[in-house]
Structure formats: structure tokens, C-alpha cells
Scaffold this active site. Structure first.
Site, PDB file in Angstrom:
ATOM      1  N   SER A 197      -9.643  -0.700   7.204  1.00 56.23           N
ATOM      2  CA  SER A 197      -9.107  -0.494   5.845  1.00 56.23           C
ATOM      3  C   SER A 197      -8.393  -1.684   5.205  1.00 56.23           C
ATOM      4  O   SER A 197      -8.075  -1.628   4.022  1.00 56.23           O
ATOM      5  CB  SER A 197      -8.162   0.712   5.838  1.00 56.23           C
ATOM      6  OG  SER A 197      -8.898   1.897   5.947  1.00 56.23           O
ATOM      7  N   SER A 220      -9.400   1.523   2.993  1.00 53.62           N
ATOM      8  CA  SER A 220      -8.566   2.307   2.111  1.00 53.62           C
ATOM      9  C   SER A 220      -7.492   1.504   1.381  1.00 53.62           C
ATOM     10  O   SER A 220      -6.893   2.031   0.446  1.00 53.62           O
ATOM     11  CB  SER A 220      -7.898   3.421   2.913  1.00 53.62           C
ATOM     12  OG  SER A 220      -7.033   2.857   3.903  1.00 53.62           O
ATOM     13  N   LYS A 230       0.866  -1.192   0.000  1.00 54.36           N
ATOM     14  CA  LYS A 230       0.000   0.000   0.000  1.00 54.36           C
ATOM     15  C   LYS A 230       0.891   1.226   0.000  1.00 54.36           C
ATOM     16  O   LYS A 230       1.903   1.266   0.733  1.00 54.36           O
ATOM     17  CB  LYS A 230      -0.877  -0.032   1.262  1.00 54.36           C
ATOM     18  CG  LYS A 230      -1.848   1.124   1.414  1.00 54.36           C
ATOM     19  CD  LYS A 230      -2.698   0.921   2.663  1.00 54.36           C
ATOM     20  CE  LYS A 230      -3.769   1.990   2.816  1.00 54.36           C
ATOM     21  NZ  LYS A 230      -4.670   1.695   3.950  1.00 54.36           N
TER      22      LYS A 230
END
Lengths: 67, 464
Positions: free
Chosen positions: B179, B155, B80
Site C-alpha cells: 500500500s 491504499s 495517511k
């Protein structure tokens, strides 16, 4: 929340100034007002029945999760 | 040979160790797939092709010399884009950090390098792991591989979508209010939010110091445990890092469900919120599967979801504001509208509200630990709804808060999302398995027992 509890535009603007948010555009000031309304709703859902004997606020540490 | 895109980490590592698969060939096959399809799904923010080839060649040489390092040796992964890899931009999917190039690896990156992992690239996220899905950022949002018109969850959106799309067998994400588990749920894969403090956050752009966790997204439960094995350890660079020793998270995988004591938190999705019928049915069916395999199930009662949500958002938004205040003052226009509005909320939270929320968290943890005293795991929904349409703003705003994930960020305990079926339209459904703090191994055991009885993790999205 009831509309009569909502802050005025001037109050919102003063809050932004006090927070040092001097560069918000008019559209961003609207976002700021919506953010304030969201937080008032959120805080209304936070229980207020903590007693003096409840634990003090403290730094949450990993190992406490399993205490 | 099997299509390399769908190898699990466990399968790949066997082939790599036995030199039946070259790490370089593996990387090239995965890049060939993402080169062909990622313009539909926007999962990558930065493809690190040179690094991947160099790391794959190194792994190949080491394995050839008999210097095999373990399950991640020669295995490709994604990060990420809030997790640092030295010399590669960490943008947090934001104009604010567009030119941010770290000089040092995050601890989790260093651990994956030591394990012989191969970085394929940095993956899309919601801006700073909070604002999104957004269409006003320098890069577009990731799209769901099961149907690109639908939301990936966030996310860790690029990490989840890339794993689901067969671009990589595993990726790291972060979870502060759900997330990792949201994209795992909506993309039909497995995502683990480990116990708070289990995995280092050093070198990871923070969102909220007292809630942030880093964890793995994979297509199978076993792979998830293997990836967590590689990254979990005490780290003096992270003040919240635990000294509780990390076990082998695969050790209990094959012990089955017999004898597991399971608490089902049904009021989260029947009373506090009404889950979509497909979601509720998926979770209830999954619990029955565990029961038929010998688990003992009973219903348990916790605080209403809205109490956890208020506690989580109060703490999260206060801590996020503390991080972002200087940029909000000087560069508010450089954020996307979604992120800016969420961040600005923090300006309205008083110190006393934040402190009361931290005291409330202590009480909620004690209540949860009491409820779990004679249980091994708890089970509940993850998202209340199947993935919504990403460009339908009204649907996004309606479904965004309809989830049961942030309770477990407040509690600090491990929580894993895994698939429990599909809607008639072919969109993934998911549930959560929750464990006691530091007992990820039992969560994996239950999840693996369920996975072995179903075929959900073997399904492929209709990409090609």
C-alpha cells in the site's frame, strides 16, 4: 473451483450465523458467499507440503526477518 | 525563487536552514496550490491549516534563534488518515471511525514533531487501508495527478497523489500488502516499505499485525531516506519494533552502482504473470542502466508469485478479521462494499490455514535469505500494468491483483518502488528494488544511482 463444490445458500447462511454475522442484508449475504468462494480459491494455492520438521507456527518478530 | 511546490525536502531544508525560505511562506504556497487544485484529486480528508501555521511559526522562530533541528525542520508533510495526530480525527476513510479523535500522537507523528515537521493534513486512503477504490464512502477516492481518470494505486492513495501533485514534498503511508509502493508506482514517485519492525506502528490503525509497516512517500530517493531518518527508531509502544539501530539512511546514497550485486526476479513478470510490455521494458531498461554503471546482474529464482500472494492474503485477511469482527457483527452496513467483502473473507479461514501460512512464511524467508546470500539487492516489477481507469470496475478488478509487492510483506524485507518511465499516454511506470532485512541503505544507494542517470523523478504531472 468446480461449481459442485460450492456451498448451498443454506450452508452459507448457517456459516454466517455461526460467525455471529446476524445483521447481513441479502445483498451482504451475497458478498459473504463471494468472499467464501474467493477464500476457497486462495487456499487451493497455499502449499500443503509442510513437514512435521518444518518450524512450528509462532509469533513473527521483527528481528527474525534478518535471521 | 524556484516554484515552492516542487522543492525537494533536501532543497527546502537547505533554504530553511539558511533562512532564505520562511516555513510559513512555504506552507502558504503549498496550501494555495492544493486549495486551487485538490477538488480534482481529492487527496486531503482533513486540512490542518491552524496546526500547520502554528508549527511553521514555531519552526521559523526556532531557526531564527539558531535552534535548527535537522532536515525536517520547517518541512511540511501529510499523514495517511490511519495515523494519529492528537486532537485531529483519524477516520481511516470510513464511516465506522468518522468521530474518532485520538488523544495522543502516533509515535511516527511525535517523531516528526520532534524533528520540526509541519503537518499539512490527513490524507485519503482506501477504507481501513484495504477496501477500495470505493465510491460508497463518506469521502470520494483520490485521483491520479497524471490523469484524474486513472487509479492512484492504494491504499496510501491520498499520500501518493498529494506528493505527485506538488501539494507536499513528502507524506507517510502504510504497507501491508503493497500500500505504499502501489501509489508510489502509479503516481510516479518514490515509496519505501521499510523492514518490518523498523518503524513504529503505535498510534496507527492496524490492518494486519504481523505485516503492517509505516513508511515514506516522496518525489526523490534522497528525500525518502531523509524522511525515513526522521521516523525509524525502536519504540516500546510497538511490540514488533526492532532494537536493530537505525543508521543514517542517506550515508551510502552517493556510492554509486559500481560493484553492487543485483539479482533480477524476472519470472515474477514473465512466467508467473505477464507484465504489460511497457512495464517489462521499463524494468529491463533500468537494470541495464545499473549494469552500465558497474553493477553485476544475474537472474534469480524464488517461489512463484501466487505462493506469496496466498500466504499474504491468508495472514492479512485472518488478522484483519480479528480486528474488525465486532464491527462486522454490529455495523456491517457502515462499511463500503469493497471493504466489507474483503473483510468477510476472513470468516472462511480456519485456524489451521492461518497457522500453516505463518509456518510457510518462515520457510519463504529462509529461501529468500539463501537466494540473497551473495547479492546486495534484488529487482523486479511493482505493478504489472500501468494505472487503470478508476471508474472501470472490470479493469480495476482485473489489474488489482496483478502486482509483485505482497511477496515482500511476507518476507519482511525492505522494498522500494521508484519510477522507470512513462507510457506513451504519459502514465507512470515503476519497478521495485528489494534489500536484505534492515539494509534499506543499500536499496537507497541503488535507487539513487539509477535516479541520477534518468530524468523520471524530475517530470511533473500536467495539472496547471
Amino acid at each position: 473451483m468446480a461449481s459442485e463444490d460450492a456451498p448451498t445458500h443454506a450452508e452459507t447462511e448457517r456459516h454466517a450465523q455461526e460467525a455471529g454475522l446476524h445483521h447481513l442484508t441479502p445483498e451482504q449475504m451475497d458478498e459473504f458467499a463471494r468472499a467464501g468462494a474467493y477464500i476457497r480459491e486462495l487456499l487451493a494455492k497455499l502449499p500443503r507440503d509442510l513437514a512435521v520438521t518444518d518450524e512450528p507456527a509462532h509469533i513473527f518478530h521483527a528481528d527474525e526477518a534478518g535471521r | 525563487m524556484t516554484d515552492l511546490a516542487w522543492l525537494t525536502i533536501a532543497e527546502a531544508s537547505t533554504l530553511l536552514r539558511e533562512r532564505k525560505l520562511s516555513p510559513v511562506e512555504y506552507v502558504e504556497a503549498l496550501y494555495a496550490r492544493s486549495d486551487r487544485y485538490d477538488d480534482r484529486f481529492n487527496t486531503y480528508l482533513c486540512v490542518t491549516r491552524d496546526i500547520a501555521i502554528q508549527e511553521a511559526k514555531q519552526a521559523q522562530e526556532e531557526i531564527a534563534r539558531g535552534e535548527y533541528r535537522g532536515a525536517m525542520h520547517g518541512v511540511p508533510y501529510g499523514l495517511k488518515d490511519i495515523i494519529d495526530y492528537a486532537g485531529v480525527p483519524t477516520t481511516a476513510h470510513s464511516k465506522i471511525l468518522r468521530d474518532n479523535v485520538p488523544g495522543r500522537h502516533a509515535t511516527v507523528t511525535a517523531r516528526l514533531k520532534d524533528a520540526g515537521g509541519v503537518l499539512l493534513g490527513k490524507m485519503a486512503t482506501h477504507e481501513f487501508a484495504l477496501g477500495g477504490p470505493s465510491f460508497d464512502l463518506p469521502w470520494p477516492p483520490a485521483r491520479n495527478p497524471w490523469n484524474r481518470e486513472h487509479f492512484t494505486g492504494g491504499s496510501s492513495s491520498g499520500s501518493g497523489a498529494a506528493v505527485a501533485a506538488g501539494f507536499m514534498p513528502g507524506a507517510l503511508g502504510s504497507d501491508t500488502g503493497g500500500s505504499i509502493r502501489a501509489p508510489a508506482s502509479l503516481c510516479g514517485i518514490v515509496g519505501m516499505k521499510p523492514t518490518y519492525g523498523r518503524v513504529s506502528r503505535a498510534g496507527v490503525v492496524p490492518l494486519a499485525f504481523s505485516l503492517d509497516t509505516v513508511g515514506p512517500l516522496t518525489r526523490t530517493v534522497e528525500d525518502n531516506a531523509l524522511l525515513l531518518n526522521a521516523i525509524a527508531a525502536h519504540d516500546p509502544r510497538d511490540a514488533a519494533s526492532t532494537r536493530v539501530a537505525a543508521p543514517d539512511f542517506t550515508a551510502d546514497l552517493r556510492k554509486g552502482a559500481r560493484g553492487l550485486r543485483v539479482g533480477i526476479i524476472r519470472h515474477f513478470y514473465t512466467r508467473d504473470m505477464q507484465a504489460h510490455p511497457d512495464v517489462a521494458r521499463g524494468v529491463d531498461d533500468a537494470v541495464r542502466v545499473l549494469e552500465t554503471r558497474g553493477a553485476q546482474v544475474r537472474e534469480i529464482e524464488l517461489q512463484p508469485l501466487e505462493v506469496y500472494a496466498a500466504c499474504n492474503r491468508n495472514i492479512l485477511l485472518s488478522e484483519a478479521y480479528a480486528i474488525h469482527e465486532p464491527w462486522l457483527r454490529e455495523r456491517p452496513g457502515d462499511y463500503g462494499a469493497s471493504m466489507r467483502q474483503r473483510l468477510l473473507s476472513g470468516a472462511f479461514i480456519r485456524a489451521v490455514d492461518y497457522l500453516q501460512a505463518t509456518r510457510l512464511r518462515r520457510r519463504l524467508i529462509d529461501q529468500f535469505n539463501d537466494a540473497m546470500r551473495d547479492l546486495d539487492i534484488a529487482v523486479t516489477v511493482s505493478s504489472m500494468d500501468p494505472p487503470g481507469r478508476i471508474e472501470d470496475q472490470e479493469e480495476m478488478e482485473r489489474t488489482y491483483p496483478r502486482q509483485a509487492r505482497n511477496a515482500f510483506n511476507v518476507l519482511g524485507c525492505p522494498a522500494l518502488a521508484l519510477p522507470v518511465g512513462f507510457t506513451p499516454d504519459g502514465l507512470p511506470l515503476s519497478m521495485q528494488i528489494i534489500g536484505r532485512a534492515f539494509d534499506e541503505a543499500t536499496v537507497y544507494r541503488a535507487a539513487h544511482a539509477y535516479e541520477q542517470e534518468t530524468e523520471w523523478t524530475a517530470r511533473r504531472p500536467p495539472i496547471a
